[in-house]
Each structure stands twice: as structure tokens, then as C-alpha cells.
Design a protein around this motif. Structure first.
Motif, PDB file in Angstrom:
ATOM      1  N   LEU A 136       1.499  -3.105  -4.141  1.00  0.00           N
ATOM      2  CA  LEU A 136       2.278  -3.935  -3.200  1.00  0.00           C
ATOM      3  C   LEU A 136       3.184  -4.897  -3.970  1.00  0.00           C
ATOM      4  O   LEU A 136       4.368  -5.058  -3.667  1.00  0.00           O
ATOM      5  CB  LEU A 136       1.331  -4.712  -2.282  1.00  0.00           C
ATOM      6  CG  LEU A 136       2.009  -5.684  -1.308  1.00  0.00           C
ATOM      7  CD1 LEU A 136       2.839  -4.941  -0.277  1.00  0.00           C
ATOM      8  CD2 LEU A 136       0.986  -6.571  -0.602  1.00  0.00           C
TER       9      LEU A 136
ATOM     10  N   ASN B  81       6.077  -3.136  -5.555  1.00  0.00           N
ATOM     11  CA  ASN B  81       7.098  -2.823  -4.556  1.00  0.00           C
ATOM     12  C   ASN B  81       7.901  -4.062  -4.176  1.00  0.00           C
ATOM     13  O   ASN B  81       9.126  -4.026  -4.077  1.00  0.00           O
ATOM     14  CB  ASN B  81       6.462  -2.240  -3.293  1.00  0.00           C
ATOM     15  CG  ASN B  81       5.902  -0.854  -3.550  1.00  0.00           C
ATOM     16  OD1 ASN B  81       6.146  -0.269  -4.605  1.00  0.00           O
ATOM     17  ND2 ASN B  81       5.141  -0.340  -2.606  1.00  0.00           N
TER      18      ASN B  81
ATOM     19  N   PHE C  49       5.169  -1.632   3.278  1.00  0.00           N
ATOM     20  CA  PHE C  49       4.460  -1.239   2.049  1.00  0.00           C
ATOM     21  C   PHE C  49       2.959  -1.451   2.224  1.00  0.00           C
ATOM     22  O   PHE C  49       2.149  -0.574   1.886  1.00  0.00           O
ATOM     23  CB  PHE C  49       4.926  -2.085   0.853  1.00  0.00           C
ATOM     24  CG  PHE C  49       6.331  -1.817   0.431  1.00  0.00           C
ATOM     25  CD1 PHE C  49       6.812  -0.517   0.331  1.00  0.00           C
ATOM     26  CD2 PHE C  49       7.190  -2.856   0.097  1.00  0.00           C
ATOM     27  CE1 PHE C  49       8.105  -0.259  -0.063  1.00  0.00           C
ATOM     28  CE2 PHE C  49       8.482  -2.610  -0.307  1.00  0.00           C
ATOM     29  CZ  PHE C  49       8.946  -1.320  -0.381  1.00  0.00           C
ATOM     30  N   PHE C  50       2.601  -2.588   2.753  1.00  0.00           N
ATOM     31  CA  PHE C  50       1.196  -2.961   2.894  1.00  0.00           C
ATOM     32  C   PHE C  50       0.467  -1.957   3.796  1.00  0.00           C
ATOM     33  O   PHE C  50      -0.599  -1.450   3.468  1.00  0.00           O
ATOM     34  CB  PHE C  50       1.103  -4.372   3.484  1.00  0.00           C
ATOM     35  CG  PHE C  50      -0.301  -4.880   3.642  1.00  0.00           C
ATOM     36  CD1 PHE C  50      -1.117  -5.054   2.525  1.00  0.00           C
ATOM     37  CD2 PHE C  50      -0.812  -5.189   4.896  1.00  0.00           C
ATOM     38  CE1 PHE C  50      -2.403  -5.525   2.658  1.00  0.00           C
ATOM     39  CE2 PHE C  50      -2.110  -5.655   5.037  1.00  0.00           C
ATOM     40  CZ  PHE C  50      -2.911  -5.822   3.915  1.00  0.00           C
TER      41      PHE C  50
ATOM     42  N   LEU D 182       0.103   1.421   1.965  1.00  0.00           N
ATOM     43  CA  LEU D 182      -0.882   1.376   0.878  1.00  0.00           C
ATOM     44  C   LEU D 182      -2.292   1.303   1.439  1.00  0.00           C
ATOM     45  O   LEU D 182      -3.211   1.940   0.919  1.00  0.00           O
ATOM     46  CB  LEU D 182      -0.611   0.160  -0.016  1.00  0.00           C
ATOM     47  CG  LEU D 182       0.646   0.286  -0.873  1.00  0.00           C
ATOM     48  CD1 LEU D 182       1.045  -1.064  -1.456  1.00  0.00           C
ATOM     49  CD2 LEU D 182       0.413   1.298  -1.991  1.00  0.00           C
TER      50      LEU D 182
ATOM     51  N   GLY E  11       7.751  -5.750   3.248  1.00  0.00           N
ATOM     52  CA  GLY E  11       6.426  -6.012   2.692  1.00  0.00           C
ATOM     53  C   GLY E  11       5.339  -5.449   3.600  1.00  0.00           C
ATOM     54  O   GLY E  11       4.371  -4.829   3.139  1.00  0.00           O
TER      55      GLY E  11
ATOM     56  N   THR F 193       4.376 -13.867   2.549  1.00  0.00           N
ATOM     57  CA  THR F 193       3.733 -12.571   2.313  1.00  0.00           C
ATOM     58  C   THR F 193       2.233 -12.739   2.086  1.00  0.00           C
ATOM     59  O   THR F 193       1.508 -11.754   2.004  1.00  0.00           O
ATOM     60  CB  THR F 193       4.318 -11.841   1.080  1.00  0.00           C
ATOM     61  OG1 THR F 193       3.996 -12.623  -0.087  1.00  0.00           O
ATOM     62  CG2 THR F 193       5.805 -11.672   1.188  1.00  0.00           C
TER      63      THR F 193
ATOM     64  N   TYR G  72      -0.635 -10.747   3.970  1.00  0.00           N
ATOM     65  CA  TYR G  72      -1.186  -9.426   3.643  1.00  0.00           C
ATOM     66  C   TYR G  72      -2.474  -9.549   2.836  1.00  0.00           C
ATOM     67  O   TYR G  72      -3.504  -8.993   3.223  1.00  0.00           O
ATOM     68  CB  TYR G  72      -0.131  -8.561   2.946  1.00  0.00           C
ATOM     69  CG  TYR G  72       1.184  -8.520   3.698  1.00  0.00           C
ATOM     70  CD1 TYR G  72       1.200  -8.242   5.067  1.00  0.00           C
ATOM     71  CD2 TYR G  72       2.386  -8.774   3.066  1.00  0.00           C
ATOM     72  CE1 TYR G  72       2.392  -8.224   5.772  1.00  0.00           C
ATOM     73  CE2 TYR G  72       3.584  -8.750   3.767  1.00  0.00           C
ATOM     74  CZ  TYR G  72       3.575  -8.479   5.117  1.00  0.00           C
ATOM     75  OH  TYR G  72       4.743  -8.467   5.806  1.00  0.00           O
TER      76      TYR G  72
END
Ligand SMILES: Nc1ncnc2c1ncn2[C@@H]1O[C@H](COP(=O)(O)OP(=O)(O)OP(=O)(O)O)[C@@H](O)[C@H]1O
Ligand SMILES: [Mg+2]
Lengths: 256, 248
Positions: free
Chosen positions: A71, A74, A35-36, A39, A32, A132, A135
Motif C-alpha cells: 500500500l 503504491n 489499493f487498500f 490488497l 488509496g 490515509t 486504512y
């Protein structure tokens, strides 16, 4: 209800006593985070390009659309893979270890076992998704995403994960082999994920049906901030159907 | 009280148990004997409601294990062939969990736990994780699990397997003490154990009852070994064939 609670406690303890919980939680947060980070840096690059091109263009870029929504998509793919690994042991391990004999010869109703195991995995998923939250928290602290859309997306993610949990528990109840439970769970959740892909070319009857069956369709709506009863009904039916079938599958051992 | 009537269990083509009937009166200890693969574990799994019979009925404390399964299961303590332990739990946590799912009131659990830990010689390992216990200690935990809720019917599948001599003596006297209030059915391959502990003996061979009588009648003028060997020698060829056919 007391029995359900007893099972939930036992299951949660099993998650956190073994390394499974920590491996899964760390892995999920790590992916995670990756990805964050990606992005967000892409968003920054886009932002600087836009502002160079014309004044005020940065208003067209919003965090929800460019960071949060991708996000969540994903993360949903990661869930397809991780959830069956969380649920695979639920029944298979009990069958292999002989403890199934203890559970089924105790004065427990099948529904209590099924519900207890489901709630424990559900709580685990809640913890996983809750973590998560850092984020979006970063985005809220330093930017101004739309909170409503964010919450709708999280609800979608939770419903998607819960459906996968229910499906994973069902496949675990069929076998005493954890690998088989995980692989069949993965195939089932992946199928739910991609079943809508041929919808555009599948004709007038089949197309909408495939689209309706696909988790992605309903999930995407919620990520865009739209909470429609039709989507809620879809997730609720998927979860309840899986739980019902699990109950039947456990109970079937008692049938002549 | 346990009543087994015309019980038959088939696994596909293999008839593991065929049309057996026997009874254990209230307060009686019944020894359930038979060679390997004769269907003892299968019968016990049916009596405890773990698996259904193909045909026939079982009544436990007056309740049909198939039609009134829930009521019957409330009254059963069961030690399966391999102790049903959760390997990542400590002995205490495990026994507490079992006490709860057996429906014990929360207030009664601490006393029952202490009692059963002492009776089964588990006090020293009370906070050890069951997965790392030796085989004998695992067996003791299995036994503790079966008796913690003081059930009126006890089904013990080879309860003393793997125990040291001192513990065997302890467990035998424990089982003897349980008789009177509890009905006990125990399977074993140790014949002297039967002679010491049981009042009634049922011998099965290839899924059929070949002897059922009070111990005093059976072992009047011959040893239990002789009785056992004779009983399984007169095996019916039909039963053996079914087993062989299925094996092919
Ligand atoms: N789940 C099963 N599927 C198929 N066959 C089985 C199953 N369980 C037991 N059997 C067969 O049923 C027969 C009886 O087995 P059971 O375990 O009841 O014997 P047992 O009397 O307990 O033997 P032992 O003294 O070795 O414990 C055996 O032939 C066994 O192979
Ligand atoms: Mg056996």
C-alpha cells in the motif's frame, strides 16, 4: 518567525479556499482506498488458500508484508504525480498574478517566504497522509499488524512526500507558468524515484551511487521497518538542498 | 526622500532606462511622466527594490535600495501597474495580510484597516472576494494596500487608472494630504492630474530624462500639454534606435 507564520496562513488558506485541496485530498484517498481494498481482498484469498493447505500456515502471512508495505509503495507512486500539482502554484501563480511584486517589495526576508511556503505545503501533506491513516486503523481494529513497522513506514512516506514538496517548490520558483512548474516537478520527482533502476548493471562505482540517489531505496528500508541514520540523512539533505536552491532562485531576482 | 542617480536598466539588448537621475525631496509629490514604453514602470520597479538596476543607485529615505534593501523596503508603499491582489481573498483578509507582511504591530492593524477602507471607498466591499471586484475597485484595493502601513515613501504607478470621476477626486485629495509627511512619486498619463497634485515634474522619453523641474517653473507661460509634447519631440535619435534595433 512572525512573517513565516503569516505566509503559512496565507498559503494554507489559498489551498482550502480553492477546490485544489479537496480535489487532491479526495483523489488521494480514493486511489488509496482502491489499493487498500485490492490488497486486502488478495490477502484474504491467500489466507484461505494457505489454511486449506496446512494448519497454522496463516502465521506466515503477515499484514505488514502483504498489505501495508505494498500500500505504501503504491501511495508513494501517487505522490510522485500529485505533489508537483500541489506545489506548482506556489511561486508561478504569484509571478503571473503580479503578487510577487508585493512580496518582494515588502520587508520580508527571502528565507521567510521560502520557509513559509514550504511549511504550508508540508502541513498540507501531513493532512493528506494523516487521512490515509483510516486504512491501517482498520487493520489494527480487526487484525494485528506490527505497529512499529507501520510507524516507520509512515515516517518514510512523510519524508518522501516532504522531499517531493521541496523539489516541487524549487521547480515552481523557476517559472511563471504553472504547467511548466508541474511538468518539471514531475520529471524531477519521477527521476528521483527511478534513478536506481539501472543500479544492478551500472558497474561498481556508478551502481551504488545511483542506488544511494534513489528515493525508493531509502523509502523501501523504512517501509520494512528499518530506520537508519543514513536514510534520514539522505532525506534531510535532499530537503535542505532544495530549500537552499529555492532561496537562491527567489533571491536571484535581486542580483545584478 | 528619493534619490535616483545614473540609473540604467537593460533587458538584454533593450535599454529601457538609460542613465537617468532625479530627486524627490521629503514631503514632495513628484509626477513622473512619459509616453508608453518610456521606462516609467521599470524605474519604479527598481526604486521599490523589485528588480535590480544594471547600473546606478537609488536611495529611499536615505537607504540604498540595493545594499540596504530591507531597511529601504520597510519605508515604501508601492502600487504596481496592475494591483497585486490575491483573487481568492476578501478585501479585509487581503489588507490584513499586507499589513502584517509590511511589519505592522498586530494591535495597530484594526484601526489602520478601518481608516484605509474608508479613505479608499472600500467599506461596502470589505467582505467581497477581490477576484470578482470591478476594475476600479481592484485599483482602490491596490491603493489601500500601498498606504495601509503609513509608509514614508509612496510609489504609485498610474494610481487613478480605471477609477470613476468622484473616486479620482477623492484619491487626488488623499495623495495631496499625504504630502508633507510622505514623499510620493506617481506616474500618470493624465496631465491635469499632474497640474493639480504634483509639485515637481519629471518627464522621461525613451529611457532618458527630458525635463525635470518644479511645476510652477515648467508651466509658467505654457500648458503642461505643450511642455510634454515639446519635451518628447526633442528625443535623441540614439535612444530610439536602441529600441528599434532590439525590436528587430
Ligand atoms: N520584463 C521585461 N523584459 C523585457 N523588456 C521589458 C520588460 N519590462 C519592460 N520592458 C521594456 O522596457 C521598456 C519600458 O517599459 P515600461 O513598462 O517601463 O514603460 P512605461 O513607461 O511604464 O510604459 P506605460 O506608459 O505603457 O506603462 C519597454 O520597451 C518595454 O517593452
Ligand atoms: Mg507603466
Amino acid at each position: 518567525m512572525r512573517n513565516v507564520f503569516t505566509i503559512v496562513r496565507k498559503e494554507l488558506r489559498a489551498y482550502f479556499v480553492s477546490p485544489i485541496a479537496y480535489v487532491v485530498l479526495t483523489g488521494f484517498l480514493l486511489l488509496g482506498g482502491w489499493f487498500f481494498f485490492n490488497l486486502l481482498s488478495r490477502f484474504n484469498v491467500l489466507l484461505s488458500i494457505y489454511t486449506q493447505l496446512q494448519q497454522g500456515a496463516e502465521d506466515q502471512l503477515n499484514l505488514n508484508e502483504f498489505v501495508i508495505a505494498p500500500l505504501m509503495h503504491n501511495l508513494s507512486i501517487v505522490l510522485v504525480i500529485l505533489v508537483p500539482m500541489i506545489t506548482m502554484r506556489a511561486y508561478a501563480e504569484e509571478k503571473k498574478g503580479g503578487t510577487y511584486e508585493l512580496l518582494l517589495t515588502s520587508p520580508l526576508r527571502t528565507g521567510e517566504i521560502v520557509l513559509g511556503k514550504f511549511l504550508a505545503s508540508f502541513l498540507f501533506i501531513c493532512i493528506m497522509l494523516g487521512l490515509t491513516g483510516v486504512y491501517p486503523a482498520v487493520l489494527i481494529a480487526f487484525g494485528n499488524p506490527e505497529i512499529g513497522v507501520l510507524l516507520a513506514g509512515y515516517l518514510g512516506l512523510l519524508l518522501l512526500a516532504t522531499s517531493f514538496v521541496a523539489v516541487g517548490l524549487l521547480t515552481s520558483s523557476f517559472t511563471e507558468n504553472q504547467i511548466i512548474a508541474a511538468v518539471s516537478g514531475l520529471v524531477a520527482t519521477l527521476l528521483l524515484y527511478i534513478i536506481g533502476w539501472p543500479a544492478d548493471t551500472a558497474g561498481e562505482v556508478l551502481g551504488p551511487l545511483l542506488r544511494y540517489l534513489s528515493v525508493t531505496e531509502h523509502f523501501a528500508e523504512m517501509v520494512n521497518g528499518l530506520i537508519d541514520t543514513q536514510d534520514l540523512v539522505y532525506f534531510a539533505s535532499l530537503i535542505l538542498l532544495s530549500l537552499f536552491l529555492t532561496q537562491r532562485s527567489v533571491e536571484s531576482l535581486r542580483w545584478r | 526622500m528619493i534619490e535616483v542617480q545614473n540609473l540604467t536598466k537593460r533587458y538584454g539588448d533593450l535599454t529601457a532606462v538609460s542613465d537617468i537621475s532625479f530627486q524627490a525631496e521629503s514631503g514632495q509629490i513628484l509626477g513622473f511622466l512619459g509616453p508608453n514604453g518610456s521606462g516609467k514602470t521599470t524605474t519604479m520597479r527598481i526604486i521599490t527594490g523589485f528588480m535590480p538596476a544594471t547600473a546606478g543607485t537609488v536611495k529611499v529615505a536615505g537607504f540604498d535600495i540595493f545594499d540596504e534593501s530591507f531597511e529601504a523596503r520597510k519605508r515604501i508603499g508601492y502600487l504596481p501597474e496592475s494591483p497585486p491582489l490575491y483573487n481568492d481573498m476578501t478585501v479585509t483578509a487581503y489588507l490584513r495580510f499586507v499589513a502584517r507582511i509590511k511589519g505592522m504591530a498586530r494591535a495597530d492593524i484594526p484601526d489602520a484597516l478601518d481608516h484605509v477602507l474608508a479613505r479608499c471607498g472600500l467599506t461596502d466591499v470589505a467582505y467581497r472576494v477581490t477576484g470578482y471586484l470591478s476594475k476600479g475597485y481592484r485599483q482602490r484595493v491596490g491603493l489601500a494596500q500601498a498606504i495601509i502601513h503609513n509608509p514614508s515613501v509612496l510609489v504609485l504607478d498610474e494610481p487613478t487608472v480605471g477609477l470613476d470621476p468622484q473616486q479620482i477626486i477623492g484619491i487626488r485629495s488623499l495623495i495631496k494630504e499625504l504630502a508633507g509627511e510622505h514623499t510620493v512619486i506617481l506616474s500618470t498619463h493624465i496631465l491635469p492630474e499632474v497640474a493639480q497634485v504634483c509639485e515637481k515634474v519629471v518627464i522621461i522619453n525613451a529611457g532618458k530624462v527630458v525635463a525635470e523641474d518644479m511645476l510652477t517653473n515648467l508651466a509658467q507661460d505654457q500648458t503642461l500639454e505643450d511642455v510634454f509634447l515639446k519635451a518628447i519631440a526633442q528625443e535623441e535619435p540614439g535612444a530610439a534606435e536602441t529600441v528599434e534595433e532590439a525590436a528587430e
